[in-house]
Design a protein around this motif. Structure first.
Motif, PDB file in Angstrom:
ATOM      1  N   THR A  41     -52.918  19.460  23.234  1.00 61.90           N
ATOM      2  CA  THR A  41     -51.866  20.373  23.698  1.00 61.90           C
ATOM      3  C   THR A  41     -52.392  21.373  24.730  1.00 61.90           C
ATOM      4  OG1 THR A  41     -52.342  21.823  21.829  1.00 61.90           O
ATOM      5  CG2 THR A  41     -50.563  20.238  21.537  1.00 61.90           C
TER       6      THR A  41
ATOM      7  N   SER B 199     -49.791  15.266  25.571  1.00 57.14           N
ATOM      8  CA  SER B 199     -48.491  15.883  25.244  1.00 57.14           C
ATOM      9  C   SER B 199     -47.571  15.853  26.454  1.00 57.14           C
ATOM     10  CB  SER B 199     -48.658  17.357  24.880  1.00 57.14           C
ATOM     11  OG  SER B 199     -49.515  17.508  23.828  1.00 57.14           O
TER      12      SER B 199
ATOM     13  N   MET C 232     -42.247  13.301  22.185  1.00 56.38           N
ATOM     14  CA  MET C 232     -43.034  14.281  21.435  1.00 56.38           C
ATOM     15  C   MET C 232     -42.709  14.262  19.948  1.00 56.38           C
ATOM     16  SD  MET C 232     -45.300  15.607  23.223  1.00 56.38           S
ATOM     17  CE  MET C 232     -45.783  17.055  22.279  1.00 56.38           C
TER      18      MET C 232
END
Ligand code: AMP
Ligand code: MG
Length: 363
Positions: free
Chosen positions: A246, A317, A328
């Motif tokens: 992330t 991500s 996601m």
């Protein structure tokens, strides 16, 4: 049991072959069939015994209801109560990768709805599926064709690997066009229960109103993560531990540079090429501008991952927007909410999963 494999042309479904699948459905059989989202494992939705078999073959929890697939509006209204203001809209947009939750009619067996008073209904946009349902003459209950908790099949070869010898028929047809399960929209409170390639924007355009998207849908919630910091609940999950990166794209190569374990990467081409890994271990889903392509290739990558023989995998991500919201949602579950954004975070995950780390991993 002996599974019959039936090849059916995606553009011009051979009548005789479709009829064999339809007859199996009518006779209480289980048929794995293609749709535009993922392959489904289907049975006559009005036959409780046949539907119970779906649960046992998949190892699916009985409290998780099935989506019922239809080939006409008439069939839809036989099993569910469509609010009149939505009837014309559904007529216009179906067939599409959009499932709606409505009040169930009594003839739908409780095993299909998991005892709820609602039923999930969808008209799939795939000729083979539509013809099979139409010829069977009954609605077809079908969850995704995968053993519970594993990634869904998006191609015949996945379904064959999962279910050969365990179902009556597997249809060999084209790859799923979209590759992610349908969007699930509860028409009673106009809330999205599961994001898919039919996006929030598509819903707004079609219905003239915005659907609610709750935190669980976004996957950003603490609920699942907080109650299962370990490995309690997984879904769409490969056996290989999957970690979701992330942090900033710029930093990934540096963060991974500290890892001496063998790992695979799942994500966009440009980010993959920045990593010091073999070609084989870089699973390129597409380029960032092609979110549809990325969605379509995701489950295949997750299924192939387990044959790579790596210690763990890292997935890129995407933004929680448009199809990215659906991608996601799947990645968060597939990774069991295991996120990292820097080298220290990665080290914590490696330790938590008991992955061998040597001194060079110390950061
Ligand atoms: P699957 O077909 O395996 O991809 O899963 C079907 C999805 O639809 C699951 O997330 C179910 O929980 C959901 N679903 C099916 N029927 C209902 C219902 N009556 N109410 C709410 N969710 C449902
Ligand atoms: Mg599923």
């Amino acid at each position: 049991m002996k599974t019959r494999i039936i090849r059916i042309n995606a553009d011009r479904p051979e009548k005789r072959n479709v009829e064999r699948a339809a007859a199996a459905i009518r006779n209480g059989g289980i048929v794995v069939f293609p749709t535009e989202t993922v392959y489904g494992i289907g049975a006559n939705a009005l036959d409780a015994k046949a539907c119970r078999r779906i649960f046992s073959v998949k190892g699916r929890q009985r409290d998780n209801p099935l989506i019922v697939h239809v080939s006409s509006m008439k069939m839809t209204e036989e099993i569910g109560v469509i609010p009149s203001r939505y009837r014309e809209i559904l007529k216009r947009i179906w067939p599409a990768p959009l499932t709606v939750i409505v009040k169930s009619k009594d003839k739908v067996p409780k095993v299909v709805t998991a005892g709820l008073d609602t039923v999930a209904i969808r008209m799939p946009d795939n000729r083979v599926a539509l013809e099979m349902i139409r010829r069977a003459g009954v609605p077809v209950a079908a969850p995704s064709a995968n053993p519970s908790k594993m990634p869904s099949s998006t191609a015949f070869r996945h379904a064959l690997k999962y279910f050969d010898g365990r179902v009556d028929i597997i249809i060999n047809s084209e790859q799923s066009k979209f590759g992610l399960e349908s969007t699930v929209l509860d028409l009673r409170n106009f809330t999205i229960l599961r994001p898919g390639v039919f996006t929030t924007h598509d819903i707004e355009v079609a219905f003239g109103r915005k659907a609610r998207v709750n935190a669980v849908t976004r996957g950003a919630d603490g609920a699942a993560a907080a109650t299962s910091p370990g490995m309690k609940y997984r879904h769409y999950a490969p056996r290989t531990p999957l970690f979701l990166y992330t942090g900033s794209r710029r930093k990934l190569a540096r963060v991974m540079g500290s890892s001496k374990s063998r790992y695979a990467f799942i994500g966009t081409g440009d980010l993959c090429r920045s990593l010091p890994i073999s070609k084989k271990n870089g699973m390129i889903l597409g380029e960032k501008s092609d979110m549809k392509g990325i969605a379509a290739r995701l489950f295949d990558a997750l299924i192939r991952l387990d044959s790579l023989n790596v210690d763990f995998a890292v997935a890129e991500s995407f933004e929680d927007e448009g199809i990215g919201l659906a991608i996601m949602n799947r990645l968060r579950k597939a990774s069991n909410h295991s996120y990292f954004s820097d080298a220290k975070g990665l080290l914590i995950l490696l330790k938590r999963y008991g992955i061998d780390i040597n001194e060079d991993n110390q950061v």
